[in-house]
Enzyme design. Structure first.
Site, mmCIF file in Angstrom:
data_model
loop_
_atom_site.group_PDB
_atom_site.id
_atom_site.type_symbol
_atom_site.label_atom_id
_atom_site.label_comp_id
_atom_site.label_asym_id
_atom_site.label_seq_id
_atom_site.Cartn_x
_atom_site.Cartn_y
_atom_site.Cartn_z
ATOM 1 N N SER A 214 34.627 51.844 36.884
ATOM 2 C CA SER A 214 35.731 51.405 35.857
ATOM 3 C C SER A 214 36.583 52.604 35.439
ATOM 4 O O SER A 214 36.094 53.466 34.793
ATOM 5 C CB SER A 214 35.074 50.786 34.468
ATOM 6 N N HIS B 159 37.969 49.185 39.603
ATOM 7 C CA HIS B 159 37.795 48.284 38.418
ATOM 8 C C HIS B 159 38.826 48.613 37.263
ATOM 9 O O HIS B 159 38.787 49.578 36.734
ATOM 10 C CB HIS B 159 36.423 48.108 37.832
ATOM 11 N N ASP C 224 40.356 47.436 33.453
ATOM 12 C CA ASP C 224 40.125 46.627 32.545
ATOM 13 C C ASP C 224 41.446 46.636 31.686
ATOM 14 O O ASP C 224 41.851 47.720 31.167
ATOM 15 C CB ASP C 224 38.995 47.328 31.555
ATOM 16 N N MET D 87 43.355 45.396 28.319
ATOM 17 C CA MET D 87 42.956 44.730 27.044
ATOM 18 C C MET D 87 44.197 44.690 26.032
ATOM 19 O O MET D 87 44.999 45.632 26.109
ATOM 20 C CB MET D 87 41.682 45.850 26.286
ATOM 21 N N HIS E 215 40.656 42.959 35.550
ATOM 22 C CA HIS E 215 39.897 42.311 34.591
ATOM 23 C C HIS E 215 40.811 41.892 33.587
ATOM 24 O O HIS E 215 41.155 42.867 32.644
ATOM 25 C CB HIS E 215 38.446 42.795 34.441
ATOM 26 N N MET F 113 41.277 40.864 29.885
ATOM 27 C CA MET F 113 40.803 40.684 28.545
ATOM 28 C C MET F 113 41.885 40.378 27.606
ATOM 29 O O MET F 113 42.034 41.178 26.619
ATOM 30 C CB MET F 113 39.750 42.067 28.125
ATOM 31 N N MET G 187 29.521 39.552 31.657
ATOM 32 C CA MET G 187 29.687 40.572 30.940
ATOM 33 C C MET G 187 28.205 41.180 30.118
ATOM 34 O O MET G 187 27.641 40.055 29.807
ATOM 35 C CB MET G 187 30.553 40.466 29.714
ATOM 36 N N ASP H 266 29.230 43.666 34.504
ATOM 37 C CA ASP H 266 30.196 44.957 33.719
ATOM 38 C C ASP H 266 29.431 45.308 32.328
ATOM 39 O O ASP H 266 29.522 44.472 31.742
ATOM 40 C CB ASP H 266 31.656 44.414 33.615
#
Length: 219
Positions: free
Chosen positions: A9, A34, A36, A38, A67, A69, A138, A176
């Site tokens: 990540s 990975h 993330d 947000m 991913h 979010m 998650m 994750d």
């Protein structure tokens, strides 16, 4: 048997030395980056967006596992595909029209994934599972790195694996949050295919060796 897939990540990387850390992942046995994303609304944190994703993609030699979010992820699918996403995962909790969103991800040529927060049971996927190429569970509450692993995740993985097997599907199970060698071994035994590891990799004295050790976990 086959090796588990490892997706470090980037959220846990040193952003002041991001290219260095990207090149470290390139040189390792990791399978994916990975990423993330947000927005400060769906989760109580802001990470980075399209420009950073594009910058990582320019130097990455492995696929980007994005991913989202964020709220209304369907508005940004094409933009993240253009920014280099190979996989795009969206939260069940954020999508009003999940089937349509998964179809749009597939139409873009990306692997389509659905993410479940810790409190969301795998039973919500009963009807949509055949359209999921990957399910990301998650194992911490989304929004921050370095959290403690939530123990009931093992049972969720086993339940999801049964659902996949009973339907004769090839859906990948990705985990994750709080992944290390110990939790990773138990997750693989429960049925996980892909492990996301952030702090455990980037805080290690030898991140490349740590990734190599995780790759010794067999399905």
């Amino acid at each position: 048997m086959k090796n588990v897939m490892i997706a470090p990540s980037v959220l846990a990387a040193d952003f002041a030395n991001l290219q260095r850390d990207v090149e470290m992942i390139n040189s390792s046995q990791a399978d994916w980056f990975h990423i993330d994303i947000m927005d400060g609304h769906f989760v109580p944190n802001i990470s980075f967006g399209l420009p950073v994703c594009e910058a990582i993609h320019r130097h990455a030699k492995k696929p980007l596992d994005v991913h989202l979010m964020i709220e209304k992820p369907e508005l940004y699918l094409e933009a993240f595909k253009k920014a280099g996403a190979a996989n795009i995962s969206v939260h069940f909790e954020a999508c009003k029209h999940l089937h349509r969103t998964l179809q749009e991800i597939k139409n873009l040529g990306c692997l389509a994934g659905v993410v479940l927060n810790p409190a969301t049971p795998v039973s919500v996927l009963e009807d949509i599972l055949p359209y999921c190429e990957m399910v990301l569970l998650m194992s911490v509450n989304p929004g921050f790195g370095g959290q403690q692993f939530i123990e009931f995740t093992y049972d969720k993985v086993r339940k999801l694996k049964r659902m996949i097997t009973e339907r004769n599907l090839n859906t990948l199970i990705e985990i994750d949050g709080g992944v290390n060698y110990e939790t990773g071994q138990k997750l693989v035994e429960a049925g996980a295919d892909v492990l996301v590891a952030g702090s455990y990799v980037f805080n290690a004295k030898n991140p490349v060796q740590t990734i190599e050790e995780l790759k010794t976990l067999y399905l």
